[in-house]
Motif scaffolding. Sequence first.
Motif, PDB file in Angstrom:
ATOM      1  N   ASP A  13      15.044  -4.415 -22.750  1.00 58.72           N
ATOM      2  CA  ASP A  13      15.607  -3.664 -21.637  1.00 58.72           C
ATOM      3  C   ASP A  13      14.590  -2.660 -21.101  1.00 58.72           C
ATOM      4  OD1 ASP A  13      17.964  -5.010 -22.096  1.00 58.72           O
ATOM      5  OD2 ASP A  13      18.911  -3.360 -23.188  1.00 58.72           O
ATOM      6  N   GLU A  14      14.875  -2.130 -19.927  1.00 58.58           N
ATOM      7  CA  GLU A  14      14.082  -1.037 -19.359  1.00 58.58           C
ATOM      8  C   GLU A  14      15.024   0.027 -18.833  1.00 58.58           C
ATOM      9  OE1 GLU A  14      11.179  -1.905 -16.455  1.00 58.58           O
ATOM     10  OE2 GLU A  14      10.107  -3.379 -17.652  1.00 58.58           O
ATOM     11  N   LEU A  15      14.637   1.279 -18.947  1.00 63.17           N
ATOM     12  CA  LEU A  15      15.387   2.336 -18.288  1.00 63.17           C
ATOM     13  C   LEU A  15      15.108   2.243 -16.785  1.00 63.17           C
ATOM     14  CD1 LEU A  15      14.920   5.483 -20.569  1.00 63.17           C
ATOM     15  CD2 LEU A  15      16.397   3.498 -20.877  1.00 63.17           C
ATOM     16  N   PRO A  16      16.133   2.361 -15.967  1.00 62.52           N
ATOM     17  CA  PRO A  16      15.945   2.217 -14.510  1.00 62.52           C
ATOM     18  C   PRO A  16      15.369   3.476 -13.878  1.00 62.52           C
ATOM     19  CG  PRO A  16      18.245   2.643 -14.998  1.00 62.52           C
ATOM     20  CD  PRO A  16      17.555   2.542 -16.329  1.00 62.52           C
ATOM     21  N   ILE A  17      14.084   3.690 -14.107  1.00 63.06           N
ATOM     22  CA  ILE A  17      13.398   4.869 -13.575  1.00 63.06           C
ATOM     23  C   ILE A  17      12.741   4.510 -12.252  1.00 63.06           C
ATOM     24  CG2 ILE A  17      11.603   6.580 -14.025  1.00 63.06           C
ATOM     25  CD1 ILE A  17      12.052   6.084 -16.999  1.00 63.06           C
ATOM     26  N   GLU A  18      12.891   5.378 -11.269  1.00 64.62           N
ATOM     27  CA  GLU A  18      12.308   5.123  -9.957  1.00 64.62           C
ATOM     28  C   GLU A  18      10.810   5.420  -9.959  1.00 64.62           C
ATOM     29  OE1 GLU A  18      14.426   7.381  -7.084  1.00 64.62           O
ATOM     30  OE2 GLU A  18      16.352   6.394  -7.440  1.00 64.62           O
ATOM     31  N   GLY A  19      10.123   4.818  -9.000  1.00 65.41           N
ATOM     32  CA  GLY A  19       8.711   5.127  -8.807  1.00 65.41           C
ATOM     33  C   GLY A  19       7.798   4.384  -9.748  1.00 65.41           C
ATOM     34  N   ASP A  20       6.680   5.036 -10.096  1.00 68.30           N
ATOM     35  CA  ASP A  20       5.590   4.378 -10.815  1.00 68.30           C
ATOM     36  C   ASP A  20       5.697   4.474 -12.336  1.00 68.30           C
ATOM     37  OD1 ASP A  20       4.225   3.659  -8.419  1.00 68.30           O
ATOM     38  OD2 ASP A  20       3.523   5.724  -8.240  1.00 68.30           O
ATOM     39  N   VAL A  21       6.755   5.084 -12.841  1.00 64.88           N
ATOM     40  CA  VAL A  21       6.923   5.243 -14.284  1.00 64.88           C
ATOM     41  C   VAL A  21       7.839   4.137 -14.805  1.00 64.88           C
ATOM     42  CG1 VAL A  21       7.712   6.759 -16.138  1.00 64.88           C
ATOM     43  CG2 VAL A  21       6.644   7.735 -14.095  1.00 64.88           C
ATOM     44  N   SER A  22       7.403   3.449 -15.862  1.00 62.46           N
ATOM     45  CA  SER A  22       8.250   2.439 -16.496  1.00 62.46           C
ATOM     46  C   SER A  22       8.551   2.867 -17.922  1.00 62.46           C
ATOM     47  CB  SER A  22       7.565   1.071 -16.498  1.00 62.46           C
ATOM     48  OG  SER A  22       6.422   1.076 -17.331  1.00 62.46           O
ATOM     49  N   ALA A  23       9.731   2.477 -18.414  1.00 65.78           N
ATOM     50  CA  ALA A  23      10.156   2.814 -19.779  1.00 65.78           C
ATOM     51  C   ALA A  23      10.722   1.558 -20.420  1.00 65.78           C
ATOM     52  CB  ALA A  23      11.183   3.938 -19.760  1.00 65.78           C
ATOM     53  N   GLN A  24       9.922   0.923 -21.268  1.00 64.17           N
ATOM     54  CA  GLN A  24      10.286  -0.327 -21.929  1.00 64.17           C
ATOM     55  C   GLN A  24      10.976  -0.039 -23.266  1.00 64.17           C
ATOM     56  OE1 GLN A  24       9.481  -3.917 -21.150  1.00 64.17           O
ATOM     57  NE2 GLN A  24      11.142  -3.879 -22.646  1.00 64.17           N
ATOM     58  N   VAL A  25      12.136  -0.660 -23.473  1.00 61.29           N
ATOM     59  CA  VAL A  25      12.829  -0.562 -24.753  1.00 61.29           C
ATOM     60  C   VAL A  25      12.287  -1.649 -25.677  1.00 61.29           C
ATOM     61  CG1 VAL A  25      15.049  -0.641 -25.943  1.00 61.29           C
ATOM     62  CG2 VAL A  25      14.907   0.336 -23.635  1.00 61.29           C
TER      63      VAL A  25
END
Length: 482
Positions: free
Chosen positions: A297-309
Amino acid sequence: MNRAILVVFVTLLVVLAGCTSDTGGPENAIGDSQTVGNALEVVDMNVKDVSPDEEYIVLENTADEPVNLSGFELQDREDGQVDGGLSPFSFPNEFVLESGETVKITTGEGDPTDNELYWGYNVNIWRGDGDVVRLVDADGQVVLEHAYGDIELDESESDGGVEGGTGDESDDVNGSPVDGELEIHHIDVGQGDSTLIITPANETILIDSGDWREDGSEVIAYLEAQGINRIDHLVATHADADHIGGHAAVIEHFETTGEGVGTAYDSGVPSDSATYGNYLDTVDEYDVELRLVESGDELPIEGDVSAQVMNPPAGDAGGDVNENSVVLAFEFGDFQYLAPGDVDTGVEQRLVDEWGSDLESDIFKAGHHGSSTSSSDTFVGAVEPETAIISSAYNSQYGHPSDEVLERFAAREIETYWTGVHGDIVVRTDGTSIEVETEESFSTDPEDILAETPDPDDETNSLISPPLVASGIDGAVAPAMG
């Protein structure tokens, strides 16, 4: 209790295999050099401060027809002549890249597959600060040039007249161009954990909220001092009371005096503690969206930042809260940050097996407060951090951070920060450069931190029966977690 439980799915990029499949052969493949150059794109590369076994570029066939690369050579700005005359990379005979397929060429040695080839050298081919990826056909004509970093191509450099990339284009593969600054605040909450992340778009992620005996008071005070009036993403890495101790208070505070809490994220592995129950009750009372997350999964963060679970694993992973800690990998431009919660060495090994080089990070939050049950040599070797950050009390009842872990960091010359001596620790990055600011001045040499730790023994939750004290929320008895 009505809770909206959603599973966040992330779309995975699937690389198709079978470069020499029966759907297209050399006789049907694109053969004209100019057309070949137009059909291929450099879509990924890893060339900055890495070993030859990690240095690679990825080509993709964006045309509707297969491309025959038999006899083609891959070079750098110096035609592959590195360190006294290494030969350019030559594609195998009858090597056909089907439409939409990619091929990864790694500098080091390995066993080739249909979509991964190896140059076979133990030195780097490309320069990390700027170079050229150059593809030459069997007749010596340059059909593709891709520049990155500080390199710009002009017509005199492009022998075949093929339009090359510029320094700006390189940023698309070495980490897309990003604007603004990412902040990561490691809040000193004593023997607990709490991390605030502020994106360039002022989106806020709060990972854990400290020990339950503080009832969120330290975290809320810190957030208010930063001018935070809303938490967009509230993450509970796991149900231990030293990680979610302030969750109920944080939700109530921002829902009643601020602009609320957007979404709460949970591993889905519950606890029977009063702290965990109050957290869920508060989620329900204020109708905060609750999502269960799992690997992929990924947190739905806007812009250029990604957060991979990266953890917990998909499916039934059992009931151990630490093993199912939410592990998050953040990326912003060329910068990567890993927060592994309280996972132990067994889970770390599985993460290495499943995620491999995706674990590599500039900044690493040491697992389980620097306990010897985490930060194994294998895991730290896979992460390859330049900097490690440890969150635990100066006089930790569990002996955190562990001597063993600090010695491991020292052996790898990892710059180390510890809330026990540095207080609040703030990381700021523009996607390339990194700055670390601390509340208190102290050495970042792990050996100096080791000499400062008051208790040389490393004990963990499983070895100590924690004392029972009254909950800071409702007076119920709950264990003080390490």
